[in-house]
Motif scaffolding. Structure first.
Motif, short mmCIF file in Angstrom:
data_model
loop_
_atom_site.label_atom_id
_atom_site.label_comp_id
_atom_site.label_asym_id
_atom_site.label_seq_id
_atom_site.Cartn_x
_atom_site.Cartn_y
_atom_site.Cartn_z
N ARG A 99 2.56 1.68 6.09
CA ARG A 99 3.02 1.51 7.61
C ARG A 99 4.12 0.42 7.84
O ARG A 99 5.08 0.36 9.00
CB ARG A 99 1.83 1.06 8.69
CG ARG A 99 0.86 2.14 8.54
CD ARG A 99 1.30 3.36 8.84
NE ARG A 99 2.07 3.77 10.14
CZ ARG A 99 3.07 4.62 10.07
NH1 ARG A 99 3.54 5.39 8.97
NH2 ARG A 99 3.89 4.79 11.14
N ARG A 100 4.61 -0.35 6.91
CA ARG A 100 5.41 -1.51 7.03
C ARG A 100 6.03 -1.52 5.43
O ARG A 100 5.46 -1.51 4.42
CB ARG A 100 4.92 -2.64 7.43
CG ARG A 100 5.81 -3.96 7.38
CD ARG A 100 5.36 -4.91 8.15
NE ARG A 100 5.33 -6.15 7.81
CZ ARG A 100 5.13 -7.50 8.60
NH1 ARG A 100 4.41 -7.14 9.61
NH2 ARG A 100 5.42 -8.48 8.00
N GLY A 106 1.08 7.12 3.24
CA GLY A 106 0.41 6.38 4.41
C GLY A 106 0.89 4.97 4.62
O GLY A 106 0.12 4.35 5.39
N HIS A 124 3.94 -0.97 13.98
CA HIS A 124 3.29 -0.59 12.76
C HIS A 124 2.26 0.80 12.94
O HIS A 124 1.72 1.26 11.78
CB HIS A 124 2.28 -1.60 12.54
CG HIS A 124 2.87 -2.90 11.78
ND1 HIS A 124 3.62 -3.68 13.02
CD2 HIS A 124 3.26 -3.45 10.99
CE1 HIS A 124 4.17 -4.83 12.42
NE2 HIS A 124 3.73 -4.64 11.13
N HIS A 125 2.32 1.24 14.03
CA HIS A 125 1.37 2.50 14.48
C HIS A 125 2.18 3.82 14.76
O HIS A 125 1.70 4.69 15.42
CB HIS A 125 0.26 2.19 15.51
CG HIS A 125 -0.71 0.98 14.92
ND1 HIS A 125 -1.54 1.21 14.03
CD2 HIS A 125 -0.69 -0.32 15.05
CE1 HIS A 125 -2.35 0.17 13.57
NE2 HIS A 125 -1.63 -0.81 14.23
N ARG A 126 3.44 3.82 14.57
CA ARG A 126 4.29 4.89 15.20
C ARG A 126 4.18 5.97 14.15
O ARG A 126 3.93 5.86 12.85
CB ARG A 126 5.86 4.60 15.25
CG ARG A 126 6.05 3.55 16.11
CD ARG A 126 7.81 3.22 15.84
NE ARG A 126 7.92 2.79 14.65
CZ ARG A 126 9.07 2.50 14.12
NH1 ARG A 126 10.31 2.71 14.99
NH2 ARG A 126 9.45 2.18 12.90
N ALA A 145 6.24 6.93 3.60
CA ALA A 145 5.56 7.43 4.67
C ALA A 145 4.41 8.63 4.39
O ALA A 145 3.48 8.51 5.04
CB ALA A 145 6.41 8.05 5.70
N PRO A 204 -2.80 -1.25 8.66
CA PRO A 204 -1.61 -0.83 8.26
C PRO A 204 -1.16 -1.60 6.81
O PRO A 204 -1.34 -2.87 6.68
CB PRO A 204 -0.42 -1.28 9.37
CG PRO A 204 -1.36 -1.36 10.58
CD PRO A 204 -2.61 -1.91 9.97
N ASN A 256 1.56 -2.87 4.02
CA ASN A 256 2.91 -3.34 3.87
C ASN A 256 3.12 -3.47 2.28
O ASN A 256 2.42 -3.92 1.75
CB ASN A 256 3.05 -4.59 4.54
CG ASN A 256 4.52 -5.21 4.57
OD1 ASN A 256 4.65 -6.29 4.79
ND2 ASN A 256 5.36 -4.53 4.02
N PRO A 276 7.63 4.38 8.21
CA PRO A 276 7.29 3.00 8.49
C PRO A 276 8.11 2.18 8.90
O PRO A 276 9.39 2.49 9.02
CB PRO A 276 6.76 2.63 7.03
CG PRO A 276 7.34 3.46 5.98
CD PRO A 276 7.82 4.86 6.83
N GLY A 324 -2.84 -6.59 9.48
CA GLY A 324 -2.09 -5.72 8.66
C GLY A 324 -2.35 -6.40 7.23
O GLY A 324 -2.69 -7.49 7.22
#
Length: 268
Positions: A219-220, A217, A15-17, A214, A198, A200, A21, A176
Motif C-alpha cells: 500500500r505504500r 498488496g 494508504h487505502h486507495r 500493487a 498497510p 510499506n 500504492p 502502517g
C-alpha cells in the motif's frame, strides 16, 4: 474536523486507495520537498540520512532531533502532506518520543516513520518499540505512525522475527508497517499476509514494479535516501566530467535558477 485533522485523514486515505500504492518520495531540505510537491506528489516524506548528512552528522545515531524538527517546522503545513522520518524517536524513553511527535504534529506533520533498527546493527526490543508507538498514539492520535522493522534491512538472518514484530506494533496502535529490504515477491506477499495494516516497502532497482507491488498488496512505496544519493552522485559526476573533459557532460533535466528560486516562495 480541524485542518490538521483533515490533513491527517487525507494522508491515511492515501494508504487505502484502490489500485496503485502511495508513492512517497523522500526529501532532505525545503527545496527538495517543494520541488517534489510541485511535481504533483500529494505527500512527501523526509529521509533521515539526507537530513543527517546535510548537517554533517551520522544517520541512525539519534543525533539529529533538532535538525529533524527544524526541517519539519520549515516545510510542514504547506501544500503537501508531510511524513517525518524520526529514526528510533531519538530516545528510548517513550514519553520523550511522544513529546517529539507532538512537536512534529504542531509543525504540520501528519505522519512519522519510527524504526526499530539501532546504530550498532541490533534491533530495539519489540516491547520497547511497541511502547514508543503506543505513547505517540496516545499523545497525538491523529498522527499516522508507520512502524518500521529492520529485520530484513540489517541482515543477520532475523527475518523470522518480522511477523511477530508486525503483530506487536499493530497491537500498539501503529497505522502502517514498513519492512525495508524486501525485494522478493514471495517474501513481500508473506509480509502482506502477516498484517492487516498497510505495508510499506522500499523501492529498489532489483525489486518489483509499482504495478507488481500493487498486485502483491503493498500500500505504500518509499524512496528512502535514494533521491538524496542520486543528487550527490550527479553533482560530483558533473564537476568531475568538466574537470576531465573541459566541457559539461550530458545531464538530465536541470531546473533553472528562477525555477529553484520560486521554490522558496511563501506557501510552498
Amino acid at each position: 474536523m480541524s485542518t490538521a485533522g483533515g490533513s491527517a485523514a487525507a494522508f491515511r486515505e492515501l494508504h487505502h486507495r484502490p489500485g496503485a500504492p502511495l508513492l512517497l518520495p523522500n526529501a532532505w531540505d525545503h527545496a527538495s520537498a517543494a520541488a517534489l510537491a510541485a511535481a504533483g506528489f500529494p505527500a512527501v516524506g523526509t529521509t533521515s540520512l539526507g537530513v543527517a548528512a546535510a548537517a554533517g552528522l551520522p544517520d541512525g545515531a539519534g543525533r539529529t532531533r533538532a535538525e529533524t524538527l527544524r526541517l519539519a517546522r520549515g516545510i510542514g503545513g504547506g501544500s503537501f502532506l508531510l511524513s517525518v522520518d524520526v529514526e528510533g524517536g531519538f530516545s528510548d524513553d517513550p514519553a520523550e518520543v511522544a513529546d517529539l511527535a507532538a512537536e512534529l504534529a504542531e509543525a504540520g506533520a501528519v505522519g512519522v516513520n519510527l524504526e526499530d533498527g539501532r546504530a550498532d546493527g541490533g534491533l530495539t526490543p519489540p516491547r520497547l518499540h511497541a511502547a514508543k508507538i503506543s505513547a505517540v498514539k496516545s499523545a497525538v492520535p491523529r498522527l499516522f505512525v508507520n512502524a518500521r522493522t529492520d529485520t530484513h534491512w540489517l541482515g543477520g538472518g532475523r527475518g523470522a522475527e518480522t511477523a511477530p514484530r508486525l503483530a506487536a506494533y499493530r497491537d500498539a496502535g501503529a497505522d502502517g508497517v514498513f519492512v525495508p529490504g524486501l525485494t522478493d515477491p514471495a517474501a513481500i506477499a508473506a509480509a502482506v499476509d502477516a498484517t492487516a495494516l498497510p505495508l510499506n516497502v522500499l523501492a529498489a532497482p532489483d525489486g518489483p514494479s509499482l504495478t507488481r507491488l500493487a498486485g502483491l498488496g503493498v500500500r505504500r512505496v518509499s524512496l528512502g535516501s535514494l533521491l538524496f544519493r542520486l543528487a550527490l552522485g550527479a553533482a560530483v559526476d558533473t564537476a568531475v566530467g568538466l574537470r576531465a573533459n573541459g566541457v559539461l557532460p550530458p545531464a538530465p533535466a536541470v531546473p533553472g535558477y528562477a525555477e529553484v528560486q520560486a521554490l522558496a516562495s511563501p506557501g510552498d
